[in-house]
Design an enzyme around this catalytic site. Structure first.
Site, PDB file in Angstrom:
ATOM      1  CD  GLU A  52      -2.642   1.326   2.348  1.00  0.00           C
ATOM      2  OE1 GLU A  52      -2.655   0.254   3.373  1.00  0.00           O
ATOM      3  OE2 GLU A  52      -3.254   2.550   2.469  1.00  0.00           O
ATOM      4  CG  ASN A  99      -4.784   4.996   1.001  1.00  0.00           C
ATOM      5  OD1 ASN A  99      -5.818   4.170   1.256  1.00  0.00           O
ATOM      6  ND2 ASN A  99      -3.673   4.879   1.451  1.00  0.00           N
ATOM      7  CD  GLU A 125      -5.968   0.219   0.376  1.00  0.00           C
ATOM      8  OE1 GLU A 125      -5.862   1.057   1.274  1.00  0.00           O
ATOM      9  OE2 GLU A 125      -5.399  -0.826   0.184  1.00  0.00           O
ATOM     10  CG  ASP A 163      -8.597   1.663   3.496  1.00  0.00           C
ATOM     11  OD1 ASP A 163      -8.408   0.647   4.341  1.00  0.00           O
ATOM     12  OD2 ASP A 163      -7.789   2.654   3.320  1.00  0.00           O
ATOM     13  CD  GLU A 168      -6.290  -1.406   6.755  1.00  0.00           C
ATOM     14  OE1 GLU A 168      -5.531  -0.816   5.976  1.00  0.00           O
ATOM     15  OE2 GLU A 168      -7.248  -0.883   7.358  1.00  0.00           O
TER      16      GLU A 168
HETATM   17  P1  C2E Z   1      -5.259   3.833   5.966  1.00  0.00           P
HETATM   18  O1  C2E Z   1      -5.450   3.795   4.377  1.00  0.00           O
HETATM   19  O2  C2E Z   1      -5.990   2.988   6.859  1.00  0.00           O
HETATM   20  O3  C2E Z   1      -3.545   3.174   5.838  1.00  0.00           O
HETATM   21  C1  C2E Z   1      -3.151   2.547   6.799  1.00  0.00           C
HETATM   22  C2  C2E Z   1      -2.669   3.200   8.092  1.00  0.00           C
HETATM   23  O4  C2E Z   1      -2.351   2.328   9.228  1.00  0.00           O
HETATM   24  C3  C2E Z   1      -1.304   3.858   7.793  1.00  0.00           C
HETATM   25  O5  C2E Z   1      -1.323   4.924   8.420  1.00  0.00           O
HETATM   26  C4  C2E Z   1      -0.430   2.899   8.466  1.00  0.00           C
HETATM   27  O6  C2E Z   1       0.975   3.307   8.611  1.00  0.00           O
HETATM   28  C5  C2E Z   1      -1.254   2.391   9.644  1.00  0.00           C
HETATM   29  N1  C2E Z   1      -0.685   1.058   9.955  1.00  0.00           N
HETATM   30  C6  C2E Z   1      -0.233   0.018   9.332  1.00  0.00           C
HETATM   31  N2  C2E Z   1      -0.174  -1.084  10.278  1.00  0.00           N
HETATM   32  C7  C2E Z   1      -0.576  -0.621  11.371  1.00  0.00           C
HETATM   33  C8  C2E Z   1      -0.444  -1.431  12.667  1.00  0.00           C
HETATM   34  O7  C2E Z   1      -0.022  -2.522  12.768  1.00  0.00           O
HETATM   35  N3  C2E Z   1      -0.680  -0.577  13.899  1.00  0.00           N
HETATM   36  C9  C2E Z   1      -1.000   0.589  13.762  1.00  0.00           C
HETATM   37  N4  C2E Z   1      -1.557   1.134  14.994  1.00  0.00           N
HETATM   38  N5  C2E Z   1      -1.098   1.443  12.702  1.00  0.00           N
HETATM   39  C10 C2E Z   1      -0.729   0.504  11.335  1.00  0.00           C
HETATM   40  P2  C2E Z   1      -0.555   6.311   8.084  1.00  0.00           P
HETATM   41  O8  C2E Z   1       0.310   5.975   7.070  1.00  0.00           O
HETATM   42  O9  C2E Z   1      -0.424   7.252   8.996  1.00  0.00           O
HETATM   43  O10 C2E Z   1      -2.044   6.829   7.099  1.00  0.00           O
HETATM   44  C11 C2E Z   1      -2.883   7.302   7.951  1.00  0.00           C
HETATM   45  C12 C2E Z   1      -4.274   7.331   6.710  1.00  0.00           C
HETATM   46  O11 C2E Z   1      -3.776   8.422   6.057  1.00  0.00           O
HETATM   47  C13 C2E Z   1      -4.408   6.196   5.855  1.00  0.00           C
HETATM   48  O12 C2E Z   1      -4.980   5.288   6.508  1.00  0.00           O
HETATM   49  C14 C2E Z   1      -4.965   6.774   4.667  1.00  0.00           C
HETATM   50  O13 C2E Z   1      -6.372   7.059   4.746  1.00  0.00           O
HETATM   51  C15 C2E Z   1      -4.340   8.114   4.645  1.00  0.00           C
HETATM   52  N6  C2E Z   1      -3.328   8.313   3.714  1.00  0.00           N
HETATM   53  C16 C2E Z   1      -1.692   8.201   3.862  1.00  0.00           C
HETATM   54  N7  C2E Z   1      -1.193   8.507   2.481  1.00  0.00           N
HETATM   55  C17 C2E Z   1      -2.384   8.866   1.721  1.00  0.00           C
HETATM   56  C18 C2E Z   1      -2.164   9.102   0.415  1.00  0.00           C
HETATM   57  O14 C2E Z   1      -1.397   9.216  -0.361  1.00  0.00           O
HETATM   58  N8  C2E Z   1      -3.559   9.671  -0.023  1.00  0.00           N
HETATM   59  C19 C2E Z   1      -4.558   9.533   0.479  1.00  0.00           C
HETATM   60  N9  C2E Z   1      -5.868   9.612  -0.194  1.00  0.00           N
HETATM   61  N10 C2E Z   1      -4.640   9.095   1.584  1.00  0.00           N
HETATM   62  C20 C2E Z   1      -3.546   8.864   2.406  1.00  0.00           C
HETATM   63 CA    CA Z   2      -5.744   2.532   3.055  1.00  0.00          CA
HETATM   64 CA    CA Z   3      -7.243   1.292   6.347  1.00  0.00          CA
END
Ligand code: C2E
Ligand code: CA
Ligand code: CA
Length: 448
Positions: free
Chosen positions: A224, A282, A314, A344, A401
């Site tokens: 991802e 995403n 997603e 998602d 996830e």
């Molecule tokens: P998401 O799409 O649900 O992405 C998964 C998030 O869960 C990611 O946070 C990831 O680092 C985190 N994660 C993965 N495994 C674990 C785990 O075992 N435990 C915990 N506590 N967290 C875990 P991240 O990278 O902080 O991103 C947060 C949200 O921001 C993402 O949720 C997504 O909705 C959004 N996001 C991040 N990058 C992009 C992007 O380029 N475009 C868009 N539209 N949204 C983004």
């Molecule tokens: Ca996602």
């Molecule tokens: Ca997610």
């Protein structure tokens, strides 16, 4: 309505003995005079002065479409409606053709300003009968209030201007600032928007990739793509924060198009190193309907040789269900082009079975909030089990996830999930680290 005068007139019958109206001209001069007038009006007691700054949009369209006379009639009607918000001690001033200020004097409570703001919004939102047509006005209102003795007239006007900008930048119709903290918070938010725009323009964002593996074999099934931003001024900005800022300011489309390009570039680089790794991106609902989305996806498949079936888009459950009918058409189009579609954060929104049945999904990603607590909470286990059953009935791949430890990993496997993503398997990492990680092989990951 009476014949249109060449210049805006004071509010007509009924309002004339209410609010006083001053027509100002020339933006800077108008602003200066407004501050003078406000300063004169202010008392030295504990009363508040409130301001409503009304900006009318697309007046040029009205002029072009309906003519000058219709525009004048429209402005007259706007004045009259706003006059109904004001009292005898208040003033309405015109700063420019498309900008009016209502100075509400001697308020005892902030709530009175909110009341006036709501009333102004309600009145201006009703359609205007102009040239035998019902015209809807596009407008934004900023509001601010401050005690006479504490804040200068100039500062109060500035707060109101920031409130207006804030409303515009978030696509809202109104915004009300009550104190200096509000202004600071939103000024820094506006700065964040400007910085993010600059960072995107300068290509200063990074992209990291989090592996998704098959639970049975530990094999890498895809990654991802997640964005990271180290701001020059503010340091690391958490993705949740800047994604929200991007969504509210409209920058999310540029960010998504950038992520898609990055996905293509890295997919190609991995291929050259002998690895084929499908990528999930995403997609925010704004980007989903943007006219540039499909051309960008098509370009990336052509330029970087990233086949559509190796791109999963997603979309969160909440976003998908907000305008399901409209989204359905966009989803169908993407899936017809060969792209895969994942829902998602599944479980955090309110899915209707009817839409789930019709959405052309390939994957369900069970939200980490259910997965993380599974070892402690039997209800979460039950929920995950029923989500897995449902996904199977719909013929969808299920991804759990937020797999953070061995126990959850085992549980997810026992509950029938096929794929997993989480810190226990791997944290999001830069593209070159991913190559090392993938080469380290599935065998050593299996059942870690
Ligand atoms: P998401 O799409 O649900 O992405 C998964 C998030 O869960 C990611 O946070 C990831 O680092 C985190 N994660 C993965 N495994 C674990 C785990 O075992 N435990 C915990 N506590 N967290 C875990 P991240 O990278 O902080 O991103 C947060 C949200 O921001 C993402 O949720 C997504 O909705 C959004 N996001 C991040 N990058 C992009 C992007 O380029 N475009 C868009 N539209 N949204 C983004
Ligand atoms: Ca996602
Ligand atoms: Ca997610």
């Amino acid at each position: 309505m009476s014949a249109a005068p060449s210049a805006p007139t004071p509010p007509a019958a009924g309002a004339a003995d209410g609010v006083r109206f001053i027509d100002l001209d020339g933006a800077a001069r108008a602003r200066r005079r407004l501050v003078e007038v406000m300063t004169r009006l202010r008392g030295d007691g504990g009363r508040l002065m409130g301001l409503l700054l009304v900006r009318l949009h697309k007046l040029r369209d009205v002029r072009v479409t309906y003519g000058e006379a219709a525009l004048r009639d429209l402005l007259d009607s706007v004045h009259q409606r706003l006059a109904a918000v004001a009292g005898r001690q208040d003033l309405m001033l015109r700063l420019a053709e498309d900008e009016l200020v209502l100075v509400i004097n001697g308020l005892r409570f902030e709530e009175q300003l909110l009341f006036a703001l709501e009333k102004a919004e309600r009145l201006l939102a009703r359609s205007f009968a102009i040239a035998e047509l019902a015209i809807k006005l596009d407008f934004t209102i900023g509001a601010a209030a401050a005690p006479d003795a504490e804040v200068s007239a100039g500062e109060l006007l500035r707060r109101c201007e920031v409130a207006l900008l804030h409303a515009c930048s978030e696509g809202r119709r109104t915004s009300c600032f009550r104190d200096a903290a509000d202004v600071r918070r939103h000024t820094s938010r506006l700065e964040l928007v400007a910085e993010l725009e600059e960072a995107l323009y300068r290509n200063e964002l990074q992209i990291v990739f989090q592996p998704k593996t098959a639970l049975e074999t530990g094999e890498l099934a895809g990654v991802e793509a997640l964005s990271r931003w180290e701001s020059r001024k503010q340091g690391f900005v958490p993705p949740d924060v800047f994604i929200e800022v991007a969504e509210q300011s409209g920058l999310i489309t540029d960010l998504t198009l950038w992520s898609i390009r990055q996905a293509g570039i890295h997919y190609h680089a991995w291929r050259q190193q002998g690895l084929t790794i499908p990528i999930a991106i995403n997609l925010s609902p704004v980007a989903l309907h943007h006219p540039e989305l499909i051309p960008q996806l098509t370009n990336v498949t052509r330029i970087w040789g990233l086949p559509p079936e190796h791109i999963t888009l997603e979309i969160t459950e909440t976003a998908a269900m907000t305008h399901p009918e409209r989204n359905l058409a966009a989803f169908r189009r993407l899936v017809d082009m060969g792209f895969r579609l994942a829902m998602d954060d599944f479980g955090t929104g309110y899915s209707s079975m009817e839409y789930l049945k019709n959405f052309p999904l390939t994957e369900l990603k069970i939200d980490k909030s259910f997965v993380q607590q599974m070892s402690r909470d039997i209800n979460d286990r039950k929920i995950v089990r029923s989500m897995v059953d449902m996904a199977r009935n719909f013929d969808l791949q299920v991804v759990a996830e937020g797999i953070e430890d061995q126990e959850i990993h085992e549980l997810a496997r026992n509950l029938g999930c096929r794929y997993a993503q989480g810190y226990f398997i791997a944290r999001p990492m830069p593209a070159d680290k991913l190559v090392e990680w993938a080469r380290a092989g599935a065998r050593c990951r299996q059942g870690r």
